[in-house]
Design a protein around this motif. Sequence first.
Motif, mmCIF file in Angstrom:
data_model
loop_
_atom_site.group_PDB
_atom_site.id
_atom_site.type_symbol
_atom_site.label_atom_id
_atom_site.label_comp_id
_atom_site.label_asym_id
_atom_site.label_seq_id
_atom_site.Cartn_x
_atom_site.Cartn_y
_atom_site.Cartn_z
ATOM 1 N N UNK A 140 0.850 -1.188 0.000
ATOM 2 C CA UNK A 140 0.000 0.000 0.000
ATOM 3 C C UNK A 140 0.885 1.236 0.000
ATOM 4 N N UNK A 141 0.373 2.291 -0.590
ATOM 5 C CA UNK A 141 1.112 3.550 -0.696
ATOM 6 C C UNK A 141 1.274 4.181 0.680
ATOM 7 N N UNK A 142 2.486 4.569 1.009
ATOM 8 C CA UNK A 142 2.758 5.275 2.258
ATOM 9 C C UNK A 142 2.848 6.770 2.005
ATOM 10 N N UNK A 143 3.746 7.161 1.101
ATOM 11 C CA UNK A 143 3.891 8.578 0.781
ATOM 12 C C UNK A 143 4.683 8.746 -0.498
ATOM 13 N N UNK A 144 4.569 9.925 -1.085
ATOM 14 C CA UNK A 144 5.338 10.303 -2.259
ATOM 15 C C UNK A 144 5.665 11.774 -2.133
ATOM 16 N N UNK A 145 6.701 12.190 -2.839
ATOM 17 C CA UNK A 145 7.079 13.593 -2.806
ATOM 18 C C UNK A 145 7.877 13.975 -4.028
ATOM 19 N N UNK A 146 8.050 15.272 -4.184
ATOM 20 C CA UNK A 146 8.848 15.804 -5.281
ATOM 21 C C UNK A 146 10.278 15.996 -4.809
ATOM 22 N N UNK A 147 11.216 15.772 -5.699
ATOM 23 C CA UNK A 147 12.607 16.031 -5.367
ATOM 24 C C UNK A 147 12.811 17.527 -5.172
ATOM 25 N N UNK A 148 13.597 17.876 -4.173
ATOM 26 C CA UNK A 148 13.889 19.280 -3.946
ATOM 27 C C UNK A 148 14.682 19.821 -5.120
ATOM 28 N N UNK A 149 14.418 21.059 -5.463
ATOM 29 C CA UNK A 149 15.114 21.658 -6.589
ATOM 30 C C UNK A 149 14.272 21.641 -7.850
ATOM 31 N N UNK A 150 13.239 20.791 -7.885
ATOM 32 C CA UNK A 150 12.338 20.825 -9.034
ATOM 33 C C UNK A 150 11.485 22.073 -8.902
ATOM 34 N N UNK A 151 11.598 22.950 -9.853
ATOM 35 C CA UNK A 151 10.796 24.167 -9.849
ATOM 36 C C UNK A 151 9.635 23.976 -10.800
ATOM 37 N N UNK A 152 8.471 23.767 -10.226
ATOM 38 C CA UNK A 152 7.292 23.575 -11.050
ATOM 39 C C UNK A 152 6.779 24.924 -11.514
ATOM 40 N N UNK A 153 6.500 25.050 -12.814
ATOM 41 C CA UNK A 153 5.985 26.324 -13.309
ATOM 42 C C UNK A 153 4.584 26.572 -12.774
ATOM 43 N N UNK A 154 4.264 27.819 -12.595
ATOM 44 C CA UNK A 154 2.908 28.164 -12.188
ATOM 45 C C UNK A 154 1.968 27.856 -13.341
ATOM 46 N N UNK A 155 0.806 27.326 -13.006
ATOM 47 C CA UNK A 155 -0.182 27.055 -14.042
ATOM 48 C C UNK A 155 -0.759 28.396 -14.474
ATOM 49 N N UNK A 156 -0.685 28.636 -15.764
ATOM 50 C CA UNK A 156 -1.191 29.890 -16.290
ATOM 51 C C UNK A 156 -1.720 29.649 -17.690
ATOM 52 N N UNK A 157 -2.301 30.658 -18.257
ATOM 53 C CA UNK A 157 -2.829 30.528 -19.602
ATOM 54 C C UNK A 157 -1.699 30.180 -20.560
ATOM 55 N N UNK A 158 -1.947 29.188 -21.405
ATOM 56 C CA UNK A 158 -0.911 28.779 -22.351
ATOM 57 C C UNK A 158 0.220 28.020 -21.682
ATOM 58 N N UNK A 159 -0.074 27.344 -20.578
ATOM 59 C CA UNK A 159 0.958 26.640 -19.817
ATOM 60 C C UNK A 159 1.618 25.569 -20.670
ATOM 61 N N UNK A 160 2.878 25.305 -20.369
ATOM 62 C CA UNK A 160 3.626 24.268 -21.063
ATOM 63 C C UNK A 160 3.928 23.133 -20.100
ATOM 64 N N UNK A 161 4.275 21.975 -20.668
ATOM 65 C CA UNK A 161 4.583 20.803 -19.868
ATOM 66 C C UNK A 161 5.988 20.916 -19.284
ATOM 67 N N UNK A 162 6.139 20.574 -18.015
ATOM 68 C CA UNK A 162 7.448 20.552 -17.369
ATOM 69 C C UNK A 162 7.663 19.177 -16.755
ATOM 70 N N UNK A 163 8.830 18.587 -17.014
ATOM 71 C CA UNK A 163 9.150 17.318 -16.377
ATOM 72 C C UNK A 163 9.618 17.588 -14.954
#
Length: 141
Positions: free
Chosen positions: A33-56
């Motif tokens: 069963x899933x315990x937890x998940x998280x994002x690696x530090x340093x990943x800068x997720x772009x703000x969702x905005x009009x015309x947003x692009x995909x970020x890995x």
Amino acid sequence: MHPENITGVDIITISPDGYIRLTFEEFQQVSLVHLMSGLDEGDNLPLVQEGATFAEFTGYTDWVSATSPAISIGWDWMNQFSQVGGVYYKRVSKSRSNLMLVDAKQRDLGPDKTAALIETVVDGIVWQIVVQNYISTRYAS
């Protein structure tokens, strides 16, 4: 059936070196069963905005068994974009675990073989949607 035997596996114990030892067949009977998940530090997720692009971005996930003691398995992942299916999550690392798989004579298969066999089980479960939902909720603005 004893409470320790909730998976159909004989009583699970921790070896002096910290590993839980099971055969691959026994491990396949254990539910994760899933315990937890998280994002690696340093990943800068772009703000969702009009015309947003995909970020890995990359992250980690940890899963556990309902047994006592618990088997713990974790791995790293990244999201990717597919023209056909949109965004999907892909395992990008060897698994990390307190599990050591053994053969029928109780001999260790070793960390590399154990990791490879754990990965066959991990790759067979539908973990991606669980992680995606957890990440979406955990990091919601």
